[in-house]
Each structure stands twice: as C-alpha cells, then as structure tokens.
Scaffold this motif. Structure first.
Motif, PDB file in Angstrom:
ATOM      1  N   GLY A 218      45.867 -42.973  17.242  1.00 54.77           N
ATOM      2  CA  GLY A 218      46.691 -42.024  16.505  1.00 54.77           C
ATOM      3  C   GLY A 218      46.665 -40.670  17.181  1.00 54.77           C
ATOM      4  O   GLY A 218      45.906 -40.436  18.122  1.00 54.77           O
ATOM      5  N   GLY A 219      47.501 -39.776  16.728  1.00 53.55           N
ATOM      6  CA  GLY A 219      47.516 -38.430  17.283  1.00 53.55           C
ATOM      7  C   GLY A 219      46.375 -37.605  16.711  1.00 53.55           C
ATOM      8  O   GLY A 219      46.268 -37.438  15.502  1.00 53.55           O
ATOM      9  N   ILE A 220      45.515 -37.126  17.598  1.00 53.52           N
ATOM     10  CA  ILE A 220      44.368 -36.316  17.178  1.00 53.52           C
ATOM     11  C   ILE A 220      44.284 -35.115  18.107  1.00 53.52           C
ATOM     12  O   ILE A 220      44.420 -35.258  19.328  1.00 53.52           O
ATOM     13  CB  ILE A 220      43.036 -37.116  17.248  1.00 53.52           C
ATOM     14  N   GLN A 221      44.090 -33.949  17.563  1.00 56.51           N
ATOM     15  CA  GLN A 221      44.004 -32.747  18.386  1.00 56.51           C
ATOM     16  C   GLN A 221      42.573 -32.583  18.902  1.00 56.51           C
ATOM     17  O   GLN A 221      41.700 -32.054  18.219  1.00 56.51           O
ATOM     18  CB  GLN A 221      44.457 -31.525  17.574  1.00 56.51           C
ATOM     19  N   THR A 222      42.361 -33.057  20.125  1.00 57.41           N
ATOM     20  CA  THR A 222      41.043 -33.004  20.748  1.00 57.41           C
ATOM     21  C   THR A 222      41.183 -32.444  22.165  1.00 57.41           C
ATOM     22  O   THR A 222      42.278 -32.112  22.631  1.00 57.41           O
ATOM     23  CB  THR A 222      40.401 -34.404  20.832  1.00 57.41           C
ATOM     24  N   ASN A 223      40.075 -32.424  22.883  1.00 58.60           N
ATOM     25  CA  ASN A 223      40.065 -31.950  24.259  1.00 58.60           C
ATOM     26  C   ASN A 223      40.903 -32.823  25.181  1.00 58.60           C
ATOM     27  O   ASN A 223      41.249 -32.417  26.293  1.00 58.60           O
ATOM     28  CB  ASN A 223      38.607 -31.903  24.761  1.00 58.60           C
ATOM     29  N   LEU A 224      41.283 -34.020  24.727  1.00 57.94           N
ATOM     30  CA  LEU A 224      42.142 -34.888  25.524  1.00 57.94           C
ATOM     31  C   LEU A 224      43.457 -34.198  25.853  1.00 57.94           C
ATOM     32  O   LEU A 224      44.066 -34.450  26.888  1.00 57.94           O
ATOM     33  CB  LEU A 224      42.409 -36.200  24.767  1.00 57.94           C
ATOM     34  N   GLY A 225      43.895 -33.301  24.978  1.00 59.46           N
ATOM     35  CA  GLY A 225      45.172 -32.622  25.169  1.00 59.46           C
ATOM     36  C   GLY A 225      45.094 -31.337  25.968  1.00 59.46           C
ATOM     37  O   GLY A 225      46.010 -30.510  25.911  1.00 59.46           O
ATOM     38  N   ARG A 226      44.056 -31.177  26.774  1.00 58.70           N
ATOM     39  CA  ARG A 226      43.866 -29.901  27.472  1.00 58.70           C
ATOM     40  C   ARG A 226      44.945 -29.597  28.508  1.00 58.70           C
ATOM     41  O   ARG A 226      45.093 -28.448  28.921  1.00 58.70           O
ATOM     42  CB  ARG A 226      42.484 -29.863  28.124  1.00 58.70           C
ATOM     43  N   TYR A 227      45.698 -30.601  28.956  1.00 55.99           N
ATOM     44  CA  TYR A 227      46.765 -30.357  29.937  1.00 55.99           C
ATOM     45  C   TYR A 227      48.135 -30.187  29.274  1.00 55.99           C
ATOM     46  O   TYR A 227      49.152 -30.111  29.959  1.00 55.99           O
ATOM     47  CB  TYR A 227      46.829 -31.511  30.943  1.00 55.99           C
ATOM     48  N   MET A 228      48.163 -30.106  27.954  1.00 57.48           N
ATOM     49  CA  MET A 228      49.433 -30.077  27.227  1.00 57.48           C
ATOM     50  C   MET A 228      49.987 -28.653  27.149  1.00 57.48           C
ATOM     51  O   MET A 228      49.973 -28.020  26.087  1.00 57.48           O
ATOM     52  CB  MET A 228      49.241 -30.658  25.826  1.00 57.48           C
ATOM     53  N   ASP A 229      50.538 -28.156  28.258  1.00 59.83           N
ATOM     54  CA  ASP A 229      51.219 -26.870  28.227  1.00 59.83           C
ATOM     55  C   ASP A 229      52.687 -27.095  27.865  1.00 59.83           C
ATOM     56  O   ASP A 229      53.111 -28.226  27.591  1.00 59.83           O
ATOM     57  CB  ASP A 229      51.069 -26.142  29.565  1.00 59.83           C
ATOM     58  N   ASP A 230      53.482 -26.029  27.873  1.00 56.22           N
ATOM     59  CA  ASP A 230      54.877 -26.154  27.444  1.00 56.22           C
ATOM     60  C   ASP A 230      55.665 -27.116  28.327  1.00 56.22           C
ATOM     61  O   ASP A 230      56.452 -27.934  27.836  1.00 56.22           O
ATOM     62  CB  ASP A 230      55.546 -24.776  27.451  1.00 56.22           C
ATOM     63  N   ALA A 231      55.442 -27.047  29.644  1.00 59.92           N
ATOM     64  CA  ALA A 231      56.172 -27.928  30.560  1.00 59.92           C
ATOM     65  C   ALA A 231      55.789 -29.386  30.323  1.00 59.92           C
ATOM     66  O   ALA A 231      56.646 -30.277  30.317  1.00 59.92           O
ATOM     67  CB  ALA A 231      55.899 -27.528  32.004  1.00 59.92           C
ATOM     68  N   SER A 232      54.487 -29.634  30.120  1.00 59.19           N
ATOM     69  CA  SER A 232      54.036 -30.996  29.856  1.00 59.19           C
ATOM     70  C   SER A 232      54.611 -31.515  28.551  1.00 59.19           C
ATOM     71  O   SER A 232      55.000 -32.686  28.453  1.00 59.19           O
ATOM     72  CB  SER A 232      52.505 -31.038  29.823  1.00 59.19           C
ATOM     73  N   MET A 233      54.692 -30.648  27.554  1.00 60.48           N
ATOM     74  CA  MET A 233      55.212 -31.061  26.253  1.00 60.48           C
ATOM     75  C   MET A 233      56.696 -31.408  26.352  1.00 60.48           C
ATOM     76  O   MET A 233      57.156 -32.385  25.744  1.00 60.48           O
ATOM     77  CB  MET A 233      54.994 -29.955  25.223  1.00 60.48           C
ATOM     78  N   ARG A 234      57.442 -30.640  27.140  1.00 59.50           N
ATOM     79  CA  ARG A 234      58.866 -30.947  27.320  1.00 59.50           C
ATOM     80  C   ARG A 234      59.043 -32.293  28.010  1.00 59.50           C
ATOM     81  O   ARG A 234      59.912 -33.090  27.635  1.00 59.50           O
ATOM     82  CB  ARG A 234      59.546 -29.830  28.123  1.00 59.50           C
ATOM     83  N   LEU A 235      58.219 -32.548  29.016  1.00 57.67           N
ATOM     84  CA  LEU A 235      58.296 -33.821  29.713  1.00 57.67           C
ATOM     85  C   LEU A 235      57.914 -34.966  28.783  1.00 57.67           C
ATOM     86  O   LEU A 235      58.534 -36.039  28.807  1.00 57.67           O
ATOM     87  CB  LEU A 235      57.391 -33.795  30.944  1.00 57.67           C
ATOM     88  N   PHE A 236      56.900 -34.750  27.965  1.00 56.12           N
ATOM     89  CA  PHE A 236      56.508 -35.753  26.973  1.00 56.12           C
ATOM     90  C   PHE A 236      57.687 -36.085  26.060  1.00 56.12           C
ATOM     91  O   PHE A 236      57.974 -37.265  25.784  1.00 56.12           O
ATOM     92  CB  PHE A 236      55.331 -35.239  26.149  1.00 56.12           C
ATOM     93  N   MET A 237      58.369 -35.064  25.575  1.00 54.77           N
ATOM     94  CA  MET A 237      59.497 -35.288  24.667  1.00 54.77           C
ATOM     95  C   MET A 237      60.629 -36.050  25.362  1.00 54.77           C
ATOM     96  O   MET A 237      61.311 -36.860  24.732  1.00 54.77           O
ATOM     97  CB  MET A 237      60.005 -33.948  24.134  1.00 54.77           C
ATOM     98  N   THR A 238      60.814 -35.805  26.650  1.00 55.88           N
ATOM     99  CA  THR A 238      61.828 -36.543  27.404  1.00 55.88           C
ATOM    100  C   THR A 238      61.503 -38.035  27.438  1.00 55.88           C
ATOM    101  O   THR A 238      62.368 -38.885  27.202  1.00 55.88           O
ATOM    102  CB  THR A 238      61.923 -35.997  28.840  1.00 55.88           C
ATOM    103  N   HIS A 239      60.237 -38.347  27.711  1.00 52.96           N
ATOM    104  CA  HIS A 239      59.828 -39.748  27.741  1.00 52.96           C
ATOM    105  C   HIS A 239      59.866 -40.374  26.347  1.00 52.96           C
ATOM    106  O   HIS A 239      60.238 -41.548  26.197  1.00 52.96           O
ATOM    107  CB  HIS A 239      58.429 -39.886  28.339  1.00 52.96           C
ATOM    108  N   LEU A 240      59.475 -39.600  25.341  1.00 49.40           N
ATOM    109  CA  LEU A 240      59.516 -40.117  23.978  1.00 49.40           C
ATOM    110  C   LEU A 240      60.951 -40.430  23.575  1.00 49.40           C
ATOM    111  O   LEU A 240      61.219 -41.472  22.944  1.00 49.40           O
ATOM    112  CB  LEU A 240      58.900 -39.099  23.018  1.00 49.40           C
ATOM    113  N   GLN A 241      61.891 -39.565  23.945  1.00 53.27           N
ATOM    114  CA  GLN A 241      63.295 -39.827  23.629  1.00 53.27           C
ATOM    115  C   GLN A 241      63.782 -41.095  24.320  1.00 53.27           C
ATOM    116  O   GLN A 241      64.555 -41.873  23.743  1.00 53.27           O
ATOM    117  CB  GLN A 241      64.165 -38.649  24.054  1.00 53.27           C
TER     118      GLN A 241
END
Length: 321
Positions: A218-241
C-alpha cells in the motif's frame, strides 16, 4: 480460506500488523527481515518479535538497526532481536550474511528496497534498483535455502508494489544500456521481478516445504519516497495514466500508516490462513485479483507468468555466478 476468487482473510486495508498477528504464537521460530531499520520493516519485525519469534534485522546501517532493535525490545519485551549487516547491492555482503547464518530459518521477509532512484549502477554494471530489489534478495534467499528447508514449512515473503504494473521484466535490456533510463520503469521492472521470484521459488522449493508469496503493502509515507521530487512525481503520474488508460481520471492518493502497511507482510509471514499457499500476490491482506483496465490495483499477467519466472531465475543465477 481458498475460494474461486483467491485467498481471503478477515483483514482489510485498514488492518494493522498487530491486528494480523493477534493470537499467533511464533515461539521457537526464527525470522529475518531485510530493511528493518525503517518504514514497514520496523513494524514487520516488531509484530514477529512480539509474537515470540527470534528476529534478525538485516540492515545496511547497523547503528540504525541497533536503535530499532532497542526500541522493539522495549515495546515487545523480547530479548530475541538481533542486528546483522546486509547491503543487498553488494554480493560480497550478501555472501557474508548467508555464510554467518547457522540453523533453521522459518520466515524470510524480503522487505528492503529503493524506489525511483536516479540512474546508478553497481560495480558489476547492474542497474541499482534491479540489483537491490531483486538480485540482492535473490542471492540472499538462495544462500539461505538450506536453512529454510531445514525449518520445515518455511515462508518467504517478497515485498513488491503496484509499481509492477509499470513494466514487465525486460530481459533484452535489464540494466537500461540500450534504452533511456527511466526511474519508474526500472522500479516497476524490479517489483515485477519480486513477484516472479515468489512464483518460481514456490514452484522449485515446494518439495522442501517452503512457500513464497509476494505483496503490495500500500501507499505509505516512508523513507522509500526520498527521491520523490516534483519531476519524479510528474513522471510517476505519466506512467500511472498509462496503466489506467487515456481518459481515466487519476485516483486520489491515499496513504496507510506504517502499522497498516506492514499488515500484509505479517499475514504472509505468520498467519495460519496462508499454510501451504504459494506463488501468489496479495494486497490489503487478501489475494489480489487480476489487474483490470482503468485501475491501479490487482496483479498484472506479466508478474505471474511461469515462463518469465523460470527465465528470470536462470538469468539471475548467471548474473550472480
């Protein structure tokens, strides 16, 4: 219980590791949890120790591991919590860990991982996420096979992700030497590999009494997300779409607590409901259905493909040889 729709449990996305472990006695059992110094690894280890298991925290940062072990001992009253160094991206570290292990091993939770990391390679030339998330855990589990077989009814738990929907294992270019590096496709490939490993380990080791299953915590806010900057988040959303399909609205992001995030790992590691069950993929404490278009849940066919699972095993053996 087994049904035509898969393995179900009385637990849900809101259940915690403590809910799942309640009433289970793991006295005399030995467990290893990788990446147990942070995030859901801590709560997985805490639940197993609280139920009486002897738990080894296999961690890169042993100082952080020592702090976590002290905390788990204080909250559970268990003295059977130890710390051992393990760097999954370093084959020598994995070999040292497995060589130092003596006696049976009843539970192995392959929990550690990196997510959406910038392009990086190990000295062997392996892409870092594939090397850490898959190859390191593959080498660790293979190295502990004798200990798992000696336990009788041992369980291997492989922490995957819904990110596996982003990519199959691309056997022709595992390490992004022929295509532009994409951190989310690399992550997705490594998480698909986690499921395929459970499929093939379950098949190969059934006669040893070893079961292996994979899960999405599941989605959990932990240190795993340390590389999640704005650019990474936009790319994530592209793949999710792309997974959802064009025109499908993006879902609202929802997060679990770390205690809830550890619940499915603990279910697969310890619940009698999973006795004899192997080669499956779970989410929210129940076996996941096949992925359906327009959703970001369920398990993709490419992650359960037995031919891909066998091929990945063979390729992994050759890489580590």
């Amino acid at each position: 219980m087994a049904t035509r729709t898969g393995i179900t449990s009385p637990f849900t996305s809101r259940s915690t590791a403590a809910d799942v472990i309640a009433g289970i006695d793991l006295t005399g059992r030995r467990a290893v949890v990788t990446g147990a110094a942070s995030g859901i690894g801590v709560e997985t280890a805490r639940a197993l120790a609280g139920a009486g298991a002897e738990v080894t925290l296999a961690v890169r940062d042993t100082a952080a591991g020592d702090r976590t072990a002290k905390d788990i001992r204080a909250t559970t009253g268990s003295e059977g919590v130890r710390v051992a160094a393990l760097d999954l991206a370093d084959p020598a570290s994995v070999r040292a860990f497995t060589a130092a292990w003596h006696g049976p091993l009843h539970i192995l939770v392959n929990n550690a991982g990196v997510m959406a990391a910038p392009e990086s390679r190990t000295p062997q030339g392996w892409e870092l996420q594939f090397a850490t998330n898959h190859l390191g855990h593959f080498a660790l589990t293979i190295g502990l096979h004798e200990a798992l077989a000696a336990a009788g009814g041992a369980r291997v738990v492989s922490v995957s992700s819904s990110g596996h929907l982003f990519s199959p294992v691309v056997f022709d270019d595992l390490h992004f030497t022929e295509r532009p590096y994409d951190p989310w496709l690399a992550y997705g490939q490594s998480k698909t590999a986690n499921v395929l490993f459970a499929v093939e380990a379950g098949r190969r080791w059934a006669t040893d009494g070893i079961t292996a299953n994979a899960l999405m915590p599941g989605g959990i806010q932990t240190n795993l997300g340390r590389y999640m900057d704005d650019a990474s988040m936009r790319l994530f959303m592209t793949h999710l779409q792309a997974v959802l399909g064009e025109g499908t609205p993006l879902p609202e992001m929802s997060f679990k607590s770390v205690e809830q995030g550890a619940a499915t790992s603990v279910l697969l590691a310890a619940s009698p409901l999973l006795d004899g069950i192997s080669g499956r993929y779970f989410e929210d404490c129940n076996e996941a259905p096949p992925h359906q278009p327009g959703t970001n849940t369920g398990v993709a066919p490419h992650a359960l493909d037995p031919e891909a699972a066998e091929r990945l095993w063979q390729v992994s053996e050759r890489l580590l040889d």
